[in-house]
Design a protein around this motif. Structure first.
Motif, mmCIF file in Angstrom:
data_model
loop_
_atom_site.group_PDB
_atom_site.id
_atom_site.type_symbol
_atom_site.label_atom_id
_atom_site.label_comp_id
_atom_site.label_asym_id
_atom_site.label_seq_id
_atom_site.Cartn_x
_atom_site.Cartn_y
_atom_site.Cartn_z
ATOM 1 N N ASP A 1 2.305 -5.562 -12.471
ATOM 2 C CA ASP A 1 1.297 -5.251 -11.513
ATOM 3 C C ASP A 1 2.257 -4.124 -10.430
ATOM 4 O OD1 ASP A 1 -0.451 -6.999 -12.491
ATOM 5 O OD2 ASP A 1 0.288 -8.700 -10.791
ATOM 6 N N ILE A 2 3.433 -4.085 -10.231
ATOM 7 C CA ILE A 2 4.186 -3.089 -9.468
ATOM 8 C C ILE A 2 4.230 -2.056 -10.502
ATOM 9 C CG2 ILE A 2 6.265 -2.464 -8.447
ATOM 10 C CD1 ILE A 2 4.627 -4.223 -6.925
ATOM 11 N N ARG A 3 4.375 -2.176 -11.578
ATOM 12 C CA ARG A 3 4.430 -0.805 -12.621
ATOM 13 C C ARG A 3 3.197 -0.191 -12.539
ATOM 14 N NH1 ARG A 3 3.972 -2.677 -18.407
ATOM 15 N NH2 ARG A 3 1.882 -2.940 -17.279
ATOM 16 N N ASP A 4 2.136 -0.909 -12.655
ATOM 17 C CA ASP A 4 0.651 -0.189 -12.805
ATOM 18 C C ASP A 4 0.552 0.432 -11.261
ATOM 19 O OD1 ASP A 4 0.459 -1.108 -15.391
ATOM 20 O OD2 ASP A 4 -0.575 -3.095 -14.909
ATOM 21 N N LEU A 5 0.673 -0.222 -10.330
ATOM 22 C CA LEU A 5 0.427 0.295 -9.042
ATOM 23 C C LEU A 5 1.291 1.583 -8.747
ATOM 24 C CD1 LEU A 5 -0.478 0.138 -6.119
ATOM 25 C CD2 LEU A 5 1.596 -1.092 -5.496
ATOM 26 N N CYS A 6 2.629 1.678 -9.352
ATOM 27 C CA CYS A 6 3.312 3.049 -9.349
ATOM 28 C C CYS A 6 2.612 4.025 -10.096
ATOM 29 C CB CYS A 6 4.921 2.810 -9.631
ATOM 30 S SG CYS A 6 5.651 1.661 -8.526
ATOM 31 N N ASN A 7 2.239 3.509 -11.372
ATOM 32 C CA ASN A 7 1.727 4.657 -12.455
ATOM 33 C C ASN A 7 0.297 5.367 -11.692
ATOM 34 O OD1 ASN A 7 3.730 4.187 -14.116
ATOM 35 N ND2 ASN A 7 2.625 2.743 -15.327
ATOM 36 N N LYS A 8 -0.324 4.490 -10.997
ATOM 37 C CA LYS A 8 -1.624 4.929 -10.572
ATOM 38 C C LYS A 8 -1.412 5.851 -9.448
ATOM 39 C CE LYS A 8 -5.899 3.072 -8.312
ATOM 40 N NZ LYS A 8 -6.480 2.064 -7.873
ATOM 41 N N ASN A 9 -0.205 5.691 -8.426
ATOM 42 C CA ASN A 9 0.113 6.357 -7.395
ATOM 43 C C ASN A 9 1.357 7.435 -7.418
ATOM 44 O OD1 ASN A 9 -1.805 5.309 -4.950
ATOM 45 N ND2 ASN A 9 -1.089 3.350 -6.357
ATOM 46 N N GLU A 10 1.635 7.769 -8.877
ATOM 47 C CA GLU A 10 2.742 8.776 -9.191
ATOM 48 C C GLU A 10 3.749 8.281 -8.303
ATOM 49 O OE1 GLU A 10 1.383 12.546 -8.265
ATOM 50 O OE2 GLU A 10 -0.610 12.511 -9.248
ATOM 51 N N ALA A 11 4.180 7.013 -8.334
ATOM 52 C CA ALA A 11 5.559 6.488 -7.793
ATOM 53 C C ALA A 11 6.204 6.017 -8.855
ATOM 54 C CB ALA A 11 5.196 5.517 -6.709
ATOM 55 N N SER A 12 7.178 5.542 -8.520
ATOM 56 C CA SER A 12 8.058 4.835 -9.576
ATOM 57 C C SER A 12 8.951 3.684 -9.220
ATOM 58 C CB SER A 12 9.534 5.869 -9.854
ATOM 59 O OG SER A 12 10.264 6.028 -8.672
ATOM 60 N N CYS A 13 9.276 2.809 -10.133
ATOM 61 C CA CYS A 13 9.643 1.571 -9.682
ATOM 62 C C CYS A 13 11.119 0.900 -10.529
ATOM 63 C CB CYS A 13 8.627 0.638 -9.842
ATOM 64 S SG CYS A 13 8.004 0.225 -11.652
ATOM 65 N N THR B 1 0.917 -1.140 -0.053
ATOM 66 C CA THR B 1 0.025 0.020 -0.038
ATOM 67 C C THR B 1 0.847 1.208 0.029
ATOM 68 O OG1 THR B 1 -1.649 -1.147 1.306
ATOM 69 C CG2 THR B 1 -1.557 1.209 1.284
ATOM 70 N N ILE B 2 0.689 2.180 -1.101
ATOM 71 C CA ILE B 2 1.297 3.319 -1.097
ATOM 72 C C ILE B 2 0.471 4.544 -1.246
ATOM 73 C CG2 ILE B 2 3.763 2.257 -2.176
ATOM 74 C CD1 ILE B 2 2.812 3.108 -4.640
ATOM 75 N N GLU B 3 1.037 5.779 -0.831
ATOM 76 C CA GLU B 3 0.081 6.890 -0.809
ATOM 77 C C GLU B 3 0.266 7.515 -2.155
ATOM 78 O OE1 GLU B 3 -0.146 9.328 2.852
ATOM 79 O OE2 GLU B 3 1.038 7.805 3.791
ATOM 80 N N ASN B 4 -0.614 8.011 -2.725
ATOM 81 C CA ASN B 4 -0.638 8.736 -3.890
ATOM 82 C C ASN B 4 -0.050 9.818 -3.967
ATOM 83 O OD1 ASN B 4 -1.231 9.470 -6.469
ATOM 84 N ND2 ASN B 4 -3.245 10.224 -6.217
ATOM 85 N N GLY B 5 0.662 10.133 -4.657
ATOM 86 C CA GLY B 5 1.605 11.415 -4.792
ATOM 87 C C GLY B 5 2.775 11.714 -3.715
ATOM 88 N N LYS B 6 3.191 10.850 -3.019
ATOM 89 C CA LYS B 6 4.193 10.909 -2.146
ATOM 90 C C LYS B 6 5.617 10.401 -2.865
ATOM 91 C CE LYS B 6 2.127 11.733 1.733
ATOM 92 N NZ LYS B 6 2.429 13.102 2.598
ATOM 93 N N ALA B 7 6.605 10.704 -2.256
ATOM 94 C CA ALA B 7 7.877 10.477 -3.130
ATOM 95 C C ALA B 7 8.173 8.961 -2.746
ATOM 96 C CB ALA B 7 8.950 11.338 -2.542
ATOM 97 N N GLU B 8 7.686 7.993 -3.642
ATOM 98 C CA GLU B 8 7.984 6.669 -3.178
ATOM 99 C C GLU B 8 8.625 5.983 -4.378
ATOM 100 O OE1 GLU B 8 5.692 4.169 -0.757
ATOM 101 O OE2 GLU B 8 4.547 5.799 0.329
#
Length: 272
Positions: free
Chosen positions: A198-210, A168-175
């Protein structure tokens, strides 16, 4: 040059107070070359310029024609060049944008964005199928700090199987999420590659990177005498990971080469 509330023109100068001929030369150089229908400069001579000094004629002279020329000079010298410069830069920026797109997910631009927001990065490390030793965790932290060049917070979340719930990651946080695969494992499309997507899609949805790290230490140690086998396994992993659009790098977590890993991350980022 200047004018008062009654729109009068005149001049004053510390260095040229006694040199009206120099002032006349300046006026001819700057204002006489401008297109105009007036007869202003036909009667302008050294004596007239001398009498235009505010300490000689405090009321100055009528400023109508001078204002027209001043406005014209401002337009020619300042406004029009700046307009052309604006249009040139706009066309150039659009050309660069359309022909040289920038991948803002690369480490370089992610660092700039984080620093601009005054944020430190939270790195979530996801060892897939095999937990990391303390030394490997320390080396990953050292690698991340060397690449990101900012204070990072590390969270290690072992992933036992592809069915493990996503973090679970927060949208817009620097993660940033780092998946760690073992090079000793044979990459499977339905397992390793699907998890990376799946991790890529999760990051894209929450403005994170992987990123993906392929830990090569055990495999290289086992097949050190057969470099062809190592290259084949690297090619196999690369072929699968290229389809995920996730930056990846091969890393021997027992003996890090930060420069090579950083360059490989940048290289695989640019591929996407």
């Amino acid at each position: 040059m200047g004018w008062g509330t009654a729109y009068t023109a005149g001049w004053e100068s510390t260095w040229l107070a006694e040199k009206p001929n120099a002032v006349l030369a300046f006026l001819n150089l700057v204002y006489n070359i401008l297109p105009s229908n007036d007869n202003l400069f036909q009667t302008l001579n050294t004596e007239v310029v001398k009498n235009m000094r505010f300490d000689v004629t405090p009321a100055g002279v009528p400023a109508t024609y001078w204002m027209i020329r001043l406005i014209t000079a401002t337009a020619i010298i300042v406004i029009i060049p700046r307009l052309f410069l604006f249009l040139y830069n706009k066309v150039r920026a659009n050309f660069i944008k359309n022909n040289f797109p920038i991948n803002l997910q690369t480490p370089y631009y992610q660092n700039i964005i984080r620093q601009w927001h005054g944020q430190s990065m939270t790195i979530r490390v996801l060892p897939f199928g095999k937990d990391l030793t303390t030394e490997e965790k320390n080396n990953i932290e050292d690698l991340s700090l060397a690449i990101n060049q900012s204070g990072n917070k590390f969270i290690f979340e072992p992933t036992a199987h592809e069915d493990t719930p996503l973090p679970t990651i927060e949208n817009g946080k620097a993660e940033e999420l780092w998946i760690v695969f073992s090079m000793a494992a044979t990459p499977e499309k339905e397992v390793h590659i699907q998890f990376a997507k799946d991790i890529r899609d999760l990051c894209n949805k929450n403005e994170a990177s992987c990123k993906v790290l392929i830990n090569s230490d055990v495999f290289i140690e086992r097949f050190s005498g057969t470099p062809k086998r190592i290259e084949e396994r690297k090619k196999n992993w690369s072929t699968f990971l290229d389809s995920t659009a996730v930056p990846y790098a091969f890393a021997n977590l027992d003996s890090l080469n930060v420069k090579e890993i950083s360059e490989e991350f940048d290289k695989t980022s640019n591929h996407h």
